[in-house]
Design an enzyme around this catalytic site. Structure first.
Site, PDB file in Angstrom:
ATOM      1  N   GLU A   1       0.854  -1.189   0.000  1.00 50.66           N
ATOM      2  CA  GLU A   1       0.000   0.000   0.000  1.00 50.66           C
ATOM      3  C   GLU A   1       0.887   1.236   0.000  1.00 50.66           C
ATOM      4  O   GLU A   1       1.692   1.440   0.915  1.00 50.66           O
ATOM      5  CB  GLU A   1      -0.950   0.040   1.195  1.00 50.66           C
ATOM      6  CG  GLU A   1      -1.888   1.243   1.101  1.00 50.66           C
ATOM      7  CD  GLU A   1      -2.974   1.292   2.166  1.00 50.66           C
ATOM      8  OE1 GLU A   1      -3.857   2.173   2.050  1.00 50.66           O
ATOM      9  OE2 GLU A   1      -2.939   0.488   3.111  1.00 50.66           O
TER      10      GLU A   1
ATOM     11  N   GLU B   1       4.586   4.751   4.056  1.00 47.45           N
ATOM     12  CA  GLU B   1       3.984   5.999   4.515  1.00 47.45           C
ATOM     13  C   GLU B   1       5.100   6.874   5.075  1.00 47.45           C
ATOM     14  O   GLU B   1       5.805   6.481   5.998  1.00 47.45           O
ATOM     15  CB  GLU B   1       2.937   5.716   5.594  1.00 47.45           C
ATOM     16  CG  GLU B   1       2.374   6.942   6.282  1.00 47.45           C
ATOM     17  CD  GLU B   1       1.753   7.942   5.315  1.00 47.45           C
ATOM     18  OE1 GLU B   1       2.220   9.102   5.303  1.00 47.45           O
ATOM     19  OE2 GLU B   1       0.828   7.564   4.576  1.00 47.45           O
TER      20      GLU B   1
ATOM     21  N   ASN C   1      10.144   7.966   1.148  1.00 44.98           N
ATOM     22  CA  ASN C   1       9.309   8.605   0.142  1.00 44.98           C
ATOM     23  C   ASN C   1       9.436   7.790  -1.143  1.00 44.98           C
ATOM     24  O   ASN C   1      10.462   7.805  -1.806  1.00 44.98           O
ATOM     25  CB  ASN C   1       9.762  10.044  -0.099  1.00 44.98           C
ATOM     26  CG  ASN C   1       8.817  10.799  -1.015  1.00 44.98           C
ATOM     27  OD1 ASN C   1       8.321  10.261  -1.999  1.00 44.98           O
ATOM     28  ND2 ASN C   1       8.564  12.057  -0.685  1.00 44.98           N
TER      29      ASN C   1
ATOM     30  N   ASP D   1      -2.215  12.591  -3.171  1.00 46.93           N
ATOM     31  CA  ASP D   1      -2.361  14.048  -3.280  1.00 46.93           C
ATOM     32  C   ASP D   1      -2.691  14.416  -4.731  1.00 46.93           C
ATOM     33  O   ASP D   1      -1.947  14.074  -5.645  1.00 46.93           O
ATOM     34  CB  ASP D   1      -1.050  14.719  -2.864  1.00 46.93           C
ATOM     35  CG  ASP D   1      -1.209  16.217  -2.645  1.00 46.93           C
ATOM     36  OD1 ASP D   1      -2.027  16.841  -3.365  1.00 46.93           O
ATOM     37  OD2 ASP D   1      -0.534  16.768  -1.767  1.00 46.93           O
TER      38      ASP D   1
ATOM     39  N   LYS E   1      -3.350  22.271  -8.929  1.00 45.76           N
ATOM     40  CA  LYS E   1      -2.858  23.368  -9.753  1.00 45.76           C
ATOM     41  C   LYS E   1      -2.023  22.837 -10.916  1.00 45.76           C
ATOM     42  O   LYS E   1      -1.223  21.931 -10.752  1.00 45.76           O
ATOM     43  CB  LYS E   1      -2.025  24.336  -8.904  1.00 45.76           C
ATOM     44  CG  LYS E   1      -2.834  25.092  -7.857  1.00 45.76           C
ATOM     45  CD  LYS E   1      -1.964  26.073  -7.099  1.00 45.76           C
ATOM     46  CE  LYS E   1      -2.780  26.847  -6.061  1.00 45.76           C
ATOM     47  NZ  LYS E   1      -1.954  27.810  -5.312  1.00 45.76           N
TER      48      LYS E   1
ATOM     49  N   ASP F   1     -10.843  11.008  -5.210  1.00 45.04           N
ATOM     50  CA  ASP F   1     -12.106  11.750  -5.199  1.00 45.04           C
ATOM     51  C   ASP F   1     -12.008  12.996  -6.078  1.00 45.04           C
ATOM     52  O   ASP F   1     -12.933  13.808  -6.106  1.00 45.04           O
ATOM     53  CB  ASP F   1     -12.465  12.163  -3.766  1.00 45.04           C
ATOM     54  CG  ASP F   1     -11.448  13.139  -3.187  1.00 45.04           C
ATOM     55  OD1 ASP F   1     -10.250  12.806  -3.178  1.00 45.04           O
ATOM     56  OD2 ASP F   1     -11.845  14.231  -2.742  1.00 45.04           O
TER      57      ASP F   1
END
Length: 219
Positions: free
Chosen positions: A51, A76, A103, A126, A130, A162
């Site tokens: 994940e 994470e 990361n 994320d 923009k 979403d």
């Protein structure tokens, strides 16, 4: 990773340092040496799920509780979220969860063996809405290549967002990458039987539409 060698070395030093220590934390020690997942989990575990961006761990905790014969690796970068997840894991006595705090947009393909995962989960990365920031999005052509390499033949990639523009962009990426195939639908708005995270619950309560994109690595 499109950065200079000097910056890569600085990022690597940052990656290998964390204030959090645990027997369940898999910490890379040396660049170029991949982590042996089969030796990092109990001997009886031979199937693995990754994940990316596990958040507070609700999804992985529920999945790991349902299937204790599968190893779940949670990547994470926010240590407080790993600590929270570890408390839940310990309370439930789950021995099939491990963590990495690196990361994964920096050293993803350096750390893990190819064709090791049965499933890779990406929930609500994320969106970087923009235009000037879109290059920072996780879902890029290069990342799809790396995910493809890490999955076993027939392995699954589960993606959820979403943010409509991100969903459409990811669908476009998949169309340009035919080695990932979809079964009945290119995208769906429901995912029955799959754990729902706190974040997803919030989005649903706000009336947000969730896009689920499931793909399978061609054999």
């Amino acid at each position: 990773m499109l950065v200079s060698q000097e910056i890569q070395e600085k990022l690597w030093k940052f990656t290998t340092k964390t204030s959090y220590q645990s027997d369940y934390l898999l910490q890379p020690k040396e660049r170029g040496k991949k982590i042996d997942l089969k030796k990092s989990f109990p001997e009886e575990i031979q199937n693995f799920v990754l994940e990316l961006g596990s958040g507070w761990g609700e999804v992985a905790i529920e999945l790991a509780g349902r299937d204790r014969q599968t190893g779940y690796l949670l990547m994470e970068k926010k240590v407080n979220r790993i600590i929270h997840t570890e408390k839940q894991r310990k309370t439930l006595g789950l021995d099939n969860i491990r963590y990495m705090t690196v990361n994964f947009q920096w050293f993803f393909d350096e750390l893990l063996e190819k064709e090791i995962f049965d499933k890779i989960i990406i929930n609500f990365p994320d969106p970087w809405p923009k235009k000037k920031h879109r290059k920072n999005r996780l879902m890029q052509g290069e990342m799809l290549e790396q995910i493809y390499d890490l999955l076993k033949p027939g392995g699954q990639l589960l993606f959820a967002t979403d943010y409509g523009p991100y969903a459409r962009r990811t669908i476009s990426l998949f169309r340009k990458f035919p080695k990932f195939i979809w079964d009945e639908k290119e995208y769906e708005f429901e995912r029955p039987g799959f754990p729902v995270s706190f974040f997803e619950t919030e989005k649903r309560n706000e009336g947000r539409r969730i896009y689920y994109l499931n793909r399978t690595k061609s054999k």
